[in-house]
Design an enzyme around this catalytic site. Sequence first.
Site, PDB file in Angstrom:
ATOM      1  N   LYS A 130      76.738  41.223  87.393  1.00  9.98           N
ATOM      2  CA  LYS A 130      75.840  40.097  87.688  1.00  9.98           C
ATOM      3  C   LYS A 130      75.211  40.225  89.078  1.00  9.98           C
ATOM      4  O   LYS A 130      74.104  39.760  89.312  1.00  9.98           O
ATOM      5  CB  LYS A 130      76.653  38.805  87.598  1.00  9.98           C
ATOM      6  CG  LYS A 130      75.861  37.531  87.548  1.00  9.98           C
ATOM      7  CD  LYS A 130      76.818  36.384  87.270  1.00  9.98           C
ATOM      8  CE  LYS A 130      76.129  35.045  87.225  1.00  9.98           C
ATOM      9  NZ  LYS A 130      77.109  33.989  86.911  1.00  9.98           N
ATOM     10  N   ASP A 143      80.315  24.807  93.486  1.00 11.42           N
ATOM     11  CA  ASP A 143      80.625  25.865  92.518  1.00 11.42           C
ATOM     12  C   ASP A 143      80.782  27.201  93.243  1.00 11.42           C
ATOM     13  O   ASP A 143      79.802  27.854  93.581  1.00 11.42           O
ATOM     14  CB  ASP A 143      79.496  25.920  91.477  1.00 11.42           C
ATOM     15  CG  ASP A 143      79.745  26.977  90.410  1.00 11.42           C
ATOM     16  OD1 ASP A 143      80.759  27.688  90.483  1.00 11.42           O
ATOM     17  OD2 ASP A 143      78.909  27.090  89.497  1.00 11.42           O
ATOM     18  N   ASP A 189      78.988  31.134  79.351  1.00 16.09           N
ATOM     19  CA  ASP A 189      79.063  31.283  80.801  1.00 16.09           C
ATOM     20  C   ASP A 189      79.178  32.779  81.066  1.00 16.09           C
ATOM     21  O   ASP A 189      80.226  33.375  80.827  1.00 16.09           O
ATOM     22  CB  ASP A 189      80.288  30.519  81.340  1.00 16.09           C
ATOM     23  CG  ASP A 189      80.536  30.777  82.826  1.00 16.09           C
ATOM     24  OD1 ASP A 189      79.714  31.476  83.457  1.00 16.09           O
ATOM     25  OD2 ASP A 189      81.560  30.278  83.350  1.00 16.09           O
ATOM     26  N   GLU A 235      74.573  26.721  86.490  1.00 18.94           N
ATOM     27  CA  GLU A 235      76.015  26.540  86.348  1.00 18.94           C
ATOM     28  C   GLU A 235      76.527  25.197  86.872  1.00 18.94           C
ATOM     29  O   GLU A 235      77.247  24.498  86.153  1.00 18.94           O
ATOM     30  CB  GLU A 235      76.743  27.722  87.003  1.00 18.94           C
ATOM     31  CG  GLU A 235      76.633  28.976  86.129  1.00 18.94           C
ATOM     32  CD  GLU A 235      76.772  30.289  86.883  1.00 18.94           C
ATOM     33  OE1 GLU A 235      77.168  30.260  88.064  1.00 18.94           O
ATOM     34  OE2 GLU A 235      76.495  31.337  86.277  1.00 18.94           O
TER      35      GLU A 235
END
Lengths: 621, 219
Positions: free
Chosen positions: A88, A209, A8, A187
């Site tokens: 990210k 999420d 992850d 994800e």
Amino acid sequence: MARIFGIDLGTTNSLIAVMEDGRSRVIADPVSGDSLLPSVVALAPDGKVFVGDEAIAMEPHLSVERDGRVSAVGFPGGEFGAVVRSVKRYMGRGGEELADEDRRRYTFADLTGAVVRFQVGARTFTPPQISAEILRALKARAEAALAGETVARVVVTVPAYFNDGQRQATKDAGRLAGLEVVRLVNEPTAASLAYGLNEKAEGCVAVFDFGGGTFDISILNIKGGIFEVLATNGDTHLGGDDLDRVLVDALLEGVPDTVRADRHVWNSARRVAEDAKKHLSEAASVELKLDLPDRKIARTITRAEFERMAAPLIDRTLECCRRALADAGQNAREIDAVVLVGGSTRMPLVRRRVGEFFGREPLCTLDPDQVVALGAAVQASVLMGTQGDLLLLDVVPLSLGIETMGGVMERLIHRNTTIPTSTTEGFTTAVDNQTHVDVHVLQGERELAPDCRSLARFKLGPLDAQPAGVPRIEVTFLVDANGILNVTARDERTGREHSVDIKPSYGLTDDDIERMLEESIDFGEQDIEQRLLIAARNDADQILTALEKQLREYGELVDADERRRMGEVTARLEQARRGEDRERLSKLVEELNEITTPFAERIMDRAIKLALEKKSIEELT
Amino acid sequence: MIKCQACDREQQPRLLCAQCGAPLGAGLDLFAALGLPRKLTIDPARLEQTYHDLGRRIHPDRFASKSVRLRDASLRATALLTRAYRTLRDPVSRGLYWLELNGHKLADNNKSVPADLAEMVFEVQEQLADLRVARDGSGGEAERLRGAVDERRTELHRMIEGGSRELVQNFARWDAHGGANGAGRDALVMELKLVLSKIAYLRTLIRDIDRELDSAQAA
């Protein structure tokens, strides 16, 4: 076969997990015992790189000395070294997309290029290179924890709403870290796998999420081991970072912009805000304190105040939920289970609003920080073939199309289409003797090309000189299981494949990556596929040489039929040795190994017998 | 003839290799990809089951550690399977595809309004135009118009449901007819085309409404 690991690669924290005895587990750091690795990378001016807590210590911030004086410490950026957090957010983006806020926080080298470049001394670093450092740290952590097992093949998770460029950038990061990224998994889908396997979730499931930097909502149908995503929606720039910012703004209210823009001040304020945010999940109010060189700030914020300030952000997540439900053709009340994923779902307001929206209590039985990595490990074991009955059917999050006459976006693959998927489109020329056709590939939901995200441009051709409209080129747009677009072209008349020279609008080209790999002195960064092929060739050489020697010395131990079979496989292996097909090579090595085993055993027997004879002779004398 | 990338056997195009079960998936029509006869009536539960069974066998997840060529075959076969399932699952796209296979392709961008819908289409466009104008003005008026458009949306959905029922009856009649030649056949094709283009048009209209409501929300 080497195991595949699940990673992850988060905005705030990253984790690595693996499947053991039918259960996935996160691999903790063997020294510190930590499961989460902060996704923070420090790039020192001397070229050294630090990841995680070490990097956080080097982040520019204000330090209060024992005598009360406040001093600025850490790498402030540019020639003095930089510390990058939430890298990210920059994946798959171009220099011109940087906001003022970004430029206040970091020193960038190029504000126009197809890829963001952080400046550190004389060197520059792209987001995939920085992400590669995080991946490398995770690899090292797992290898240390697992007593020397090599981590070479991985599944990496990405936000479901990541576009093609962001996905490609993540794959590039893996390649730069010397890892083979076997699959990118969304994800929320990974989280659903963990819930499906560990909590036996079935039926229509909504995965909410809300992470450190991104928000995703996915609606899935889970039935008999098939995890079918019906629709997904989200925002790749909405997460815990934004909740922090709300509190930073409250804390720094009245502070002049020039002070606010200081990297030491901003980071210290951000740290105070992050702590306060976490406290407010438990406490009714919290005091935010920040000592600046010239003043002390203290502000009390109640949970109700924070919730009022954060409400617009939560509204945005629910708007995404509404769209995803509409695309899935579902009603909020028809959902069988709602699952919470990501650290930001710890906020009581989020739980309350999500519960109200779906009309049911959301589930969070698995650690929201770990569930994505756990699911990535499940998918890794699916890819290893050890979870035979599970199958993931994901979707493409954003429509793909091409720019047509007049700058209109023509959709070729609609959002929420199950992947892999493909479509073919015919192209021809507009004027006589045209030798090339330019194609502009777009992603997004807007009507006009400039409002969509430019993915790539490519040229079809060279074409033979012909009147307009005569050439017929069939272009296939294929979205693979990673959600990444592949383009191939064929001449409809001759059936000949056309080369498609794709120039990505954002991100690194293959040449860029090759150069980065070459520049790096670390052997571990070599292209993994190439390395595996070399290893397989070495295996082949070893067995071929050994067999040749054994046949020479112990030829009398094999009969004619055995020798013929060995000769056959040897010839096939020698041929494969010259090719590029690693799989075939490994298979043949195995095959040769197998058919020569009885021969090897006989040699061993003979050797033992000889040794015993020798010994008895020695004993006699 | 195509060659299996796993066992090298030459065979007629099909989704799975007849010898070893590896994915092949080349040059197939969408009915054949799912192993179905070219019939308009399809049982949705069985279709889903077939899709899942085949998906389990040919999906790229099953070939992650295999050769590049086999991985590529799996990818292409699965893309074909997915397209086949999505096209045949929906009665409207199934009907359109079936017509296309039988040489009666409806025009790609069917812009001409079916006669019995003309009046309503005009009204909807007017409502949407009003909504666009009101969006920049006061909230109350926009709210009222949004409500009206929303009602219209529900009505359109009801019309589509009616059309779909008509379509399913058409499918059954056609399949019973056995696809024989003759005057009846042309009449059936005409009827099928009419129902399909009407539903397709209603869907486009709903998409226009959704888009307008979406941007009204965003504003």
